[in-house]
Motif scaffolding. Structure first.
Motif, PDB file in Angstrom:
ATOM      1  N   LEU A 113      -9.114  -3.448  -5.526  1.00 40.46           N
ATOM      2  CA  LEU A 113      -8.596  -2.085  -5.387  1.00 40.46           C
ATOM      3  C   LEU A 113      -9.504  -1.225  -4.528  1.00 40.46           C
ATOM      4  O   LEU A 113     -10.723  -1.265  -4.671  1.00 40.46           O
ATOM      5  CB  LEU A 113      -8.452  -1.423  -6.768  1.00 40.46           C
TER       6      LEU A 113
ATOM      7  N   ARG B  13      -4.819  -4.373  -3.258  1.00 44.17           N
ATOM      8  CA  ARG B  13      -4.589  -3.052  -2.691  1.00 44.17           C
ATOM      9  C   ARG B  13      -3.176  -2.511  -2.944  1.00 44.17           C
ATOM     10  O   ARG B  13      -2.467  -2.130  -2.015  1.00 44.17           O
ATOM     11  CB  ARG B  13      -4.853  -3.092  -1.177  1.00 44.17           C
ATOM     12  N   PRO B  14      -2.749  -2.437  -4.167  1.00 42.05           N
ATOM     13  CA  PRO B  14      -1.430  -1.882  -4.448  1.00 42.05           C
ATOM     14  C   PRO B  14      -1.543  -0.368  -4.595  1.00 42.05           C
ATOM     15  O   PRO B  14      -2.651   0.144  -4.772  1.00 42.05           O
ATOM     16  CB  PRO B  14      -1.100  -2.481  -5.803  1.00 42.05           C
ATOM     17  N   HIS B  15      -0.434   0.315  -4.535  1.00 44.50           N
ATOM     18  CA  HIS B  15      -0.491   1.748  -4.797  1.00 44.50           C
ATOM     19  C   HIS B  15      -0.579   1.994  -6.310  1.00 44.50           C
ATOM     20  O   HIS B  15      -1.493   2.645  -6.801  1.00 44.50           O
ATOM     21  CB  HIS B  15       0.739   2.436  -4.222  1.00 44.50           C
ATOM     22  N   PHE B  16       0.364   1.424  -7.014  1.00 46.37           N
ATOM     23  CA  PHE B  16       0.384   1.579  -8.479  1.00 46.37           C
ATOM     24  C   PHE B  16       1.061   0.350  -9.078  1.00 46.37           C
ATOM     25  O   PHE B  16       2.217   0.074  -8.788  1.00 46.37           O
ATOM     26  CB  PHE B  16       1.174   2.834  -8.858  1.00 46.37           C
TER      27      PHE B  16
ATOM     28  N   ALA C 270     -10.774   3.976  -7.123  1.00 51.70           N
ATOM     29  CA  ALA C 270      -9.710   3.202  -7.759  1.00 51.70           C
ATOM     30  C   ALA C 270      -9.961   3.016  -9.258  1.00 51.70           C
ATOM     31  O   ALA C 270     -11.087   3.169  -9.732  1.00 51.70           O
ATOM     32  CB  ALA C 270      -9.591   1.850  -7.082  1.00 51.70           C
TER      33      ALA C 270
ATOM     34  N   GLU D 191      -6.241   3.515  -5.578  1.00 49.21           N
ATOM     35  CA  GLU D 191      -5.260   2.583  -6.106  1.00 49.21           C
ATOM     36  C   GLU D 191      -5.425   2.338  -7.599  1.00 49.21           C
ATOM     37  O   GLU D 191      -6.507   2.538  -8.162  1.00 49.21           O
ATOM     38  CB  GLU D 191      -5.365   1.259  -5.319  1.00 49.21           C
TER      39      GLU D 191
ATOM     40  N   ASN E 298      -9.591   2.834  -2.310  1.00 45.91           N
ATOM     41  CA  ASN E 298      -9.061   4.198  -2.310  1.00 45.91           C
ATOM     42  C   ASN E 298      -8.688   4.679  -3.705  1.00 45.91           C
ATOM     43  O   ASN E 298      -9.456   4.568  -4.637  1.00 45.91           O
ATOM     44  CB  ASN E 298      -7.836   4.303  -1.393  1.00 45.91           C
TER      45      ASN E 298
ATOM     46  N   GLU F 104       3.846   3.996  -1.137  1.00 45.46           N
ATOM     47  CA  GLU F 104       3.933   4.646  -2.444  1.00 45.46           C
ATOM     48  C   GLU F 104       4.981   3.974  -3.338  1.00 45.46           C
ATOM     49  O   GLU F 104       6.023   4.551  -3.643  1.00 45.46           O
ATOM     50  CB  GLU F 104       4.225   6.136  -2.283  1.00 45.46           C
TER      51      GLU F 104
ATOM     52  N   GLU G 110       0.810  -1.215   0.000  1.00 43.05           N
ATOM     53  CA  GLU G 110       0.000   0.000   0.000  1.00 43.05           C
ATOM     54  C   GLU G 110       0.845   1.266   0.000  1.00 43.05           C
ATOM     55  O   GLU G 110       0.355   2.348  -0.282  1.00 43.05           O
ATOM     56  CB  GLU G 110      -0.931   0.017   1.216  1.00 43.05           C
TER      57      GLU G 110
END
Lengths: 441, 482
Positions: free
Chosen positions: A292, A265-268, A325, A296, A294, A240, A238
């Motif tokens: 995903l 739930r990865p950031h990118f 997301a 994401e 938020n 950055e 999660e």
């Protein structure tokens, strides 16, 4: 690419050229890749393959190159949470693209002919291995591949000899150390499975520290005749971490590739997964699941490239997208003119849980042979009201009913995982993300 | 196998039956394209000032554009200066008052094509606007339509007689800045059909335009504008043919449909431009921009197309579903034979709530044909409860052809449902064996199977067209063996 970054890249490239050790590929190849990279820069939205991928972070964040291994202040216990099991896996740890012997756990006693280790060691052991490096990437001239070819310094190397069945999985763990600097890490993994060999590989990537980091990795897999390669990617960071990963597989006759990509739930995350089916009677299975929340972002590009007849490919990707997301899926089936008797199947199903969520999907077929059976399907929707009603009419609360339906949606893919520790880890993570009460799991 | 090859040869050498040339006196604009050409056309058509300004704006914008390279099409660069942009049958200056006054040669042409121009064809019940090269030569059943308040005439007549409608709607769906070919068309379009259905009127007959390229080295640029006012209904047909020539001729048309509240337009096309010979020589380059907008609630638009002609087809009839509860449909059969290439599909842009769209696309490839489906389904954030269903199937006959699918799906809310499915296959040996075993020859079996394959689309066509389309499919595919 701004001027400053360009200058920095040129400087680092110059420094690398001076290095006497660890020249993994011909200097000429590296130089021409760098030249092309300088001309074209990183991809942008105008390029079809990057249309839905927002690469603004490349301009907004000032990255630095990681130029040497620095694991002196890292200890094994700091990475305990990232492991699947303490003793039941071969663990290769990389820190900012460099192999960390200290953190790795290989205990290879009793495994005589196999090689699991760093690329640098392997190439020093037998120069022939470096002929494989980059040989699968001829046509992948995109900016990130060129960037990787120009700057990678190390990576994982796996060689499984003929008819050897490796019992334990190999875990390639990358740690972006973002405690003090915002680093770019490049890594290149090479996996060779000889005739009749069987191997399971897991790739994961995590971050320590709270600065942003960018990890650009390429894995080349050669699956020789009759081999079976299980390839897992588990992405659950999660922080950055900007992750761009390409996996290029070359399959020879009768080989089987099982690829599973779990992105929770990865950031990118941007995954490119390409399989070149280069022999008869191959099987290529691509499975994927993404969840995903938020803000994401997860982007899966896959290509099943049928260059030989009589092969099957089978692809199932599913995703749940919540909040603001964005998920991108681009699956391409390419059947070349002589690849008759190809069976190719592809499906991408999505559940959107919020009105702010975005899904861009593009299942693509390019068929140049006639005696084929190819099909694809893509759907997008929300939780089925009737199923929900069915459960609620039996006394199950709405929240639990929802979680039940969502976990059932994911289960089909999770149940196919062949590594028990990974399965449990993913199951727990999904239950946690979906707020599924424990008594159900 | 020898027989198979023979049959394949048969189909690839199939003659194009509309390939004759009509020998009439023609008037041309000077060859090439520049501002003077645009002025010449505008002047020739006695257009009001606003039209000339609009055209010049489009022309100047076109100059700044580059030809698109993204389609899955391969063709040598087009020399836009080596073509006539205006060709008209000579005596069109004094337009005939009645159909008896039409040049008998032209009448013969359309009779050969089976287009009912003469009043004796009244029984067929279709009002026809016939366009030859750049000019509308005849419009039938005008009076009858007039009684209902329906305006159905050539575009140039509409510009002269109903400038207020033209000014309001022309370019409102496909602006001059839309794309390369739309800008070119806006600058030099010479004629086309115009149709206005007033409030609450249900058009009693099928309206039809028949396009014919006759002159050599000309490009045809027509512009069709159909407006369905509140609560009205119209079914519109379009057909096209061209003579056999060695050079590639350019056809860049624009069609705009505007559908108001509760109105419905059904637009059907049978496109049979000259596809080139079996070596890929000649044929029409067909670059068409077609778009409709459902402005009000409950509006409905339905595109049906049967694409059998043209060396190159580049065409994406689209629906902008702006009004709540509006419905867009797209049904297509595209056949590519010999060296034909088609890159066709649709765009469904869902903007309003509860909007629905349906896409059924059937591609048939044979010979060395390349057939691509390219579609976009875009569900906007505010288009809650929208639904889309897409299906695109491809049938491959022969091992040198290709079928491709490029569907783009963009969803931005949770209450909408999108479903897409696609298949590609050849006629399986089992099915063929089943037919042969029951005494059906391979050739007849293919005809049957192809007809069955495209039935869902052909059923959408008005009856007269459905018959023609079925025959056309049979001709384009006769004897093909996978």
């Amino acid at each position: 690419m701004n001027k400053e970054f360009r200058k920095k890249a040129e400087q680092v490239f110059e420094n690398n050229a001076q290095l006497s050790h660890g020249k993994l590929i011909e200097e000429q190849l590296r130089a021409s890749a760098f030249q092309l990279f300088l001309e074209n820069g990183f991809p942008n939205k105008k390029q079809e393959d990057w249309k839905y991928t927002n690469l603004n972070f490349l301009n907004n964040i000032e990255f630095e190159f990681s130029e040497q291994l620095n694991d002196s202040d890292l200890e094994s216990k700091q990475i305990n949470d990232f492991l699947l099991s303490k003793n039941n896996e071969f663990l290769l740890v990389f820190v900012n693209g460099f192999f960390s012997k200290k953190l790795s756990n290989l205990h290879l006693d009793g495994y005589d002919n196999i090689i699991i280790g760093s690329l640098i060691d392997a190439v020093q052991f037998d120069k022939n291995y470096h002929n494989f490096l980059g040989s699968s990437l001829d046509k992948l001239n995109d900016g990130f591949t060129l960037f990787n070819t120009s700057f990678f310094r190390d990576g994982a190397f796996v060689y499984i000899p003929e008819n050897f069945i490796l019992d334990k999985p190999i875990h390639v763990l990358h740690i972006s150390d973002a405690r003090h600097n915002t680093f770019i890490s490049n890594q290149r993994n090479l996996i060779l499975a000889s005739n009749g060999a069987q191997v399971k590989i897991i790739e994961t990537s995590y971050q320590i520290g709270d600065k942003p980091s960018f990890y650009n990795t390429i894995t080349e897999i050669f699956a020789d005749t009759d081999s079976v390669v299980d390839y897992y990617k588990y992405q659950n960071e999660e922080k950055e971490l900007y992750y761009i990963g390409t996996t290029q597989i070359v399959q020879f006759a009768n080989s089987v590739l099982n690829s599973s990509t779990f992105t929770l739930r990865p950031h990118f995350v941007r995954n490119n997964l390409n399989s070149l089916i280069n022999g008869d009677y191959c099987e290529s299975n691509f499975k994927g699941f993404y969840f995903l929340n938020n803000n994401e972002f997860a982007d899966n590009h896959t290509l099943a490239d049928h260059a030989s007849p009589n092969s099957n490919s089978n692809e199932v990707y599913r995703g749940i997208i919540n909040d603001t997301a964005t998920a991108v899926f681009n699956g391409k089936i390419l059947v070349r003119p002589d690849a008759q008797k190809t069976n190719a199947y592809q499906s991408n199903k999505n559940i959107l849980l919020s009105d702010e969520a975005t899904l861009n999907t593009k299942p693509q077929l390019e068929i140049f042979a006639d005696d084929v059976k190819c099909s694809h399907g893509a759907t997008s929707g929300t939780i089925d009201e009737e199923s929900l009603f069915y459960l609620r009419s039996r006394g199950i609360s709405e929240a639990i009913a929802r979680s039940l339906l969502l976990s059932a949606f994911a289960d089909e893919l999770i149940n196919e995982i062949k590594i028990p520790e990974l399965k449990i880890k993913i199951k727990n993570q999904i239950s946690k993300s979906l707020n599924i009460p424990e008594f159900i799991v | 196998m020898a027989k198979d090859n023979e049959l394949l040869d048969n189909i690839t050498s199939q003659d194009y039956k509309y390939g004759f040339v009509t020998d009439i006196e023609q008037e041309f604009a000077p060859k090439g394209l520049n501002e003077d050409t645009v002025r010449f056309i505008s002047n020739k058509k006695e257009e009001p000032e606003f039209m000339l300004k609009w055209r010049l704006k489009a022309y100047n914008y076109w100059l700044t554009l580059k030809e698109p390279t993204w389609p899955n099409l391969h063709y040598p660069p087009i020399n836009y200066q080596d073509s006539y942009y205006f060709a008209a049958p000579k005596n069109s200056d004094n337009k005939p008052k009645s159909l008896d006054e039409i040049d008998p040669e032209i009448r013969k042409t359309f009779e050969k094509l089976g287009i009912p121009l003469g009043e004796q064809q009244r029984l067929s019940g279709i009002a026809v606007d016939a366009v030859m090269d750049s000019i509308s030569v005849a419009t039938t059943f005008k009076d009858k339509l007039n009684d209902l308040g329906i305006i159905f005439c050539s575009m140039s007549e509409a510009i002269r007689k109903h400038p207020e409608l033209v000014e309001k709607y022309l370019g409102s769906v496909v602006p001059i800045t839309d794309n390369y070919f739309a800008a070119l068309n806006s600058a030099v379009f010479s004629d086309g059909s115009f149709c206005y259905i007033p409030k609450g009127v249900r058009c009693p007959m099928e309206l039809s335009t028949y396009f014919r390229i006759n002159a050599s080295e000309t490009g045809q640029f027509e512009r069709t504008l159909i407006i369905a006012d509140e609560g009205s209904y119209v079914s519109y047909l379009e057909g096209c043919t061209a003579p056999i020539r060695d050079e590639n001729q350019l056809h860049a048309a624009v069609v705009e449909l505007i559908i108001h509240k509760n109105a419905e337009i059904k637009y059907s096309t049978v496109q049979n431009w000259y596809p080139g010979d079996k070596n890929g020589k000649g044929g029409i380059y067909n670059f068409v921009t077609k778009r409709s907008i459902c402005l009000g609630e409950n509006a409905k638009v339905s595109w049906t197309q049967v694409e059998t002609g043209s060396a190159i087809t580049w065409k994406y009839p689209s629906c902008i579903l702006k009004g709540d509860n509006s419905v867009g449909e797209f049904y297509s059969v595209a056949v590519t034979n010999n060296y034909q290439q088609a890159d066709t599909g649709t765009k469904m842009i869902h903007l309003g709530k509860n909007t629905k769209s349906r896409i059924v696309s059937k591609g048939i490839s044979t010979g060395k044909g390349q057939n691509s489906y390219r579609g976009l389904v875009s569900i906007n954030k505010k288009a809650s409860n929208s639904k889309n269903y897409s299906q695109c199937d491809s049938l491959l006959l022969g091992d040198k052809c290709g079928a491709h699918t490029f569907p783009y799906i963009e969803v931005k809310n949770k209450t909408s449902t999108v479903e897409h499915e696609a298949t590609t296959s050849k006629i399986s040996d089992d099915i063929m064996f089943y037919c042969n075993q029951r005494g059906i020859s391979t050739e007849d079996a293919i005809g049957m199977i192809v007809n069955g394959f495209s039935r869902e689309v052909l059923n959408q066509l008005p009856m007269e067209f459905a018959v023609e389309a079925q025959k056309l499919l049979a001709i384009s595919l006769e004897g093909s063996v996978g």
